[in-house]
Design a protein around this motif. Sequence first.
Motif, mmCIF file in Angstrom:
data_model
loop_
_atom_site.group_PDB
_atom_site.id
_atom_site.type_symbol
_atom_site.label_atom_id
_atom_site.label_comp_id
_atom_site.label_asym_id
_atom_site.label_seq_id
_atom_site.Cartn_x
_atom_site.Cartn_y
_atom_site.Cartn_z
ATOM 1 N N LEU A 122 10.246 2.688 -1.824
ATOM 2 C CA LEU A 122 11.130 2.520 -0.505
ATOM 3 C C LEU A 122 11.572 1.223 -0.334
ATOM 4 N N LEU A 123 12.691 0.980 -0.377
ATOM 5 C CA LEU A 123 13.551 -0.401 -0.473
ATOM 6 C C LEU A 123 13.958 -0.834 0.793
ATOM 7 N N LEU A 124 13.607 -2.292 1.188
ATOM 8 C CA LEU A 124 14.350 -2.718 2.548
ATOM 9 C C LEU A 124 14.840 -3.872 2.209
ATOM 10 N N HIS A 125 16.089 -3.783 3.051
ATOM 11 C CA HIS A 125 17.390 -5.053 2.811
ATOM 12 C C HIS A 125 16.808 -5.942 3.774
ATOM 13 N N GLY A 126 17.624 -7.174 3.593
ATOM 14 C CA GLY A 126 17.419 -8.115 4.567
ATOM 15 C C GLY A 126 18.440 -8.298 5.847
ATOM 16 N N LEU A 127 18.157 -9.442 6.310
ATOM 17 C CA LEU A 127 18.917 -9.519 7.721
ATOM 18 C C LEU A 127 20.498 -9.417 7.529
ATOM 19 N N ILE A 163 14.267 5.413 -2.080
ATOM 20 C CA ILE A 163 14.722 5.738 -0.574
ATOM 21 C C ILE A 163 15.097 4.477 -0.077
ATOM 22 N N ILE A 164 16.252 4.414 0.507
ATOM 23 C CA ILE A 164 16.640 3.221 1.146
ATOM 24 C C ILE A 164 17.087 3.433 2.668
ATOM 25 N N PRO A 165 16.285 3.210 3.692
ATOM 26 C CA PRO A 165 16.973 3.076 4.997
ATOM 27 C C PRO A 165 17.889 2.251 5.361
ATOM 28 N N LEU A 166 18.890 2.449 5.969
ATOM 29 C CA LEU A 166 19.763 1.372 6.825
ATOM 30 C C LEU A 166 19.057 0.648 7.696
ATOM 31 N N LEU A 167 18.487 -0.396 7.874
ATOM 32 C CA LEU A 167 17.816 -0.815 9.004
ATOM 33 C C LEU A 167 18.690 -1.288 10.125
ATOM 34 N N PRO A 168 18.397 -0.739 11.404
ATOM 35 C CA PRO A 168 19.286 -0.882 12.551
ATOM 36 C C PRO A 168 19.370 -2.156 13.195
ATOM 37 N N ILE A 169 19.710 -3.163 12.264
ATOM 38 C CA ILE A 169 19.464 -4.651 12.593
ATOM 39 C C ILE A 169 20.743 -5.147 13.621
ATOM 40 N N ILE A 202 7.161 11.802 4.532
ATOM 41 C CA ILE A 202 6.327 10.917 3.297
ATOM 42 C C ILE A 202 4.937 11.156 3.783
ATOM 43 N N ASP A 203 4.239 11.755 2.868
ATOM 44 C CA ASP A 203 2.679 11.802 3.177
ATOM 45 C C ASP A 203 1.960 11.021 1.922
ATOM 46 N N GLU A 204 2.428 10.920 0.650
ATOM 47 C CA GLU A 204 1.901 10.164 -0.373
ATOM 48 C C GLU A 204 1.866 8.658 -0.244
ATOM 49 N N PRO A 205 1.093 7.905 -0.713
ATOM 50 C CA PRO A 205 1.321 6.349 -0.751
ATOM 51 C C PRO A 205 2.495 6.064 -1.590
ATOM 52 N N LEU A 206 3.315 5.122 -0.826
ATOM 53 C CA LEU A 206 4.594 4.764 -1.733
ATOM 54 C C LEU A 206 4.260 3.417 -2.302
ATOM 55 N N THR A 207 5.470 2.715 -3.033
ATOM 56 C CA THR A 207 5.792 1.585 -3.366
ATOM 57 C C THR A 207 6.737 0.969 -2.554
ATOM 58 N N LEU A 208 6.436 -0.141 -1.905
ATOM 59 C CA LEU A 208 7.428 -0.852 -0.756
ATOM 60 C C LEU A 208 8.044 -1.924 -1.447
ATOM 61 N N LEU A 209 9.313 -2.204 -1.517
ATOM 62 C CA LEU A 209 10.126 -3.190 -1.882
ATOM 63 C C LEU A 209 10.860 -4.004 -0.928
ATOM 64 N N GLY A 210 10.714 -5.265 -0.848
ATOM 65 C CA GLY A 210 11.628 -5.709 0.444
ATOM 66 C C GLY A 210 12.161 -7.353 -0.069
#
Length: 260
Positions: free
Chosen positions: A23-28, A49-55, A81-89
Amino acid sequence: MEFQIKERGEFQYIDEGQGEILLLLHGLFGALSNWEEVIATFSPEYRVIIPLLPIYEMPLTKAGVPGLVSYVASFVKELRIDEPLTLLGNSLGGHVALEYALRYPTQVQRLVLTGSSGLFEDSMGGSFPKRGNYSFVQERVAYTFYDPSVATKELVDEVFSVTNSNAKCLRIISIARSAQRHNLSKDLGRITAPTLLVWGLNDTITPPLVAHEFNRLIVNSELHFLDHCGHAPMMERPHEFNALLDRFLRRTITQIVASR
């Protein structure tokens, strides 16, 4: 490379591949496209998976790090999503990832941080966006990278359009100030998940000393620097970044399985 943007309820996101979840998270000032090379490299073996953060759209009262963490939690629940994930930011996304890992420790099996805020950040190089000043925005976007040519006209135009909106600027300022308030130095010792830190040696926004401090405070962490690289290694040094990520994912899976 074009990836399909999916919609589900209030969420817009990319969901490519099958397997263990990254799961990937982008910046500001980031976008889904910041992770293009990661998607291309890892979607054959992983579910990326990459959500578009509603900044720029979230209610002003929620425009901050805690509000973004809650948004990610709602997104994970919506996708069941129930299983543990790898989180990238990256940058602010790293800050959100850290807060999420602290709030939901059993849901995060690994962390990957690159140019993360949470200890110190200089998100606009010491100043907030100036509305209507294209050359200023161009300079600030270039400041993100070691090689200014990575700051393409398309990227500068995208940020300029954001900073030309009063409503969006208010949210950016609110979130940037929230990030500065939410210093995690006293909490990082609680993170036990294997953590990969990949930093640009020439990052002027979250300098190398910040990376060393993250490495010191997160017990189960490893730190790698990439030379001739600024604040977004996955964009500026994608092949080196992906090689480090691949080795980390493969090496830590046995450690994760053994701990279950």
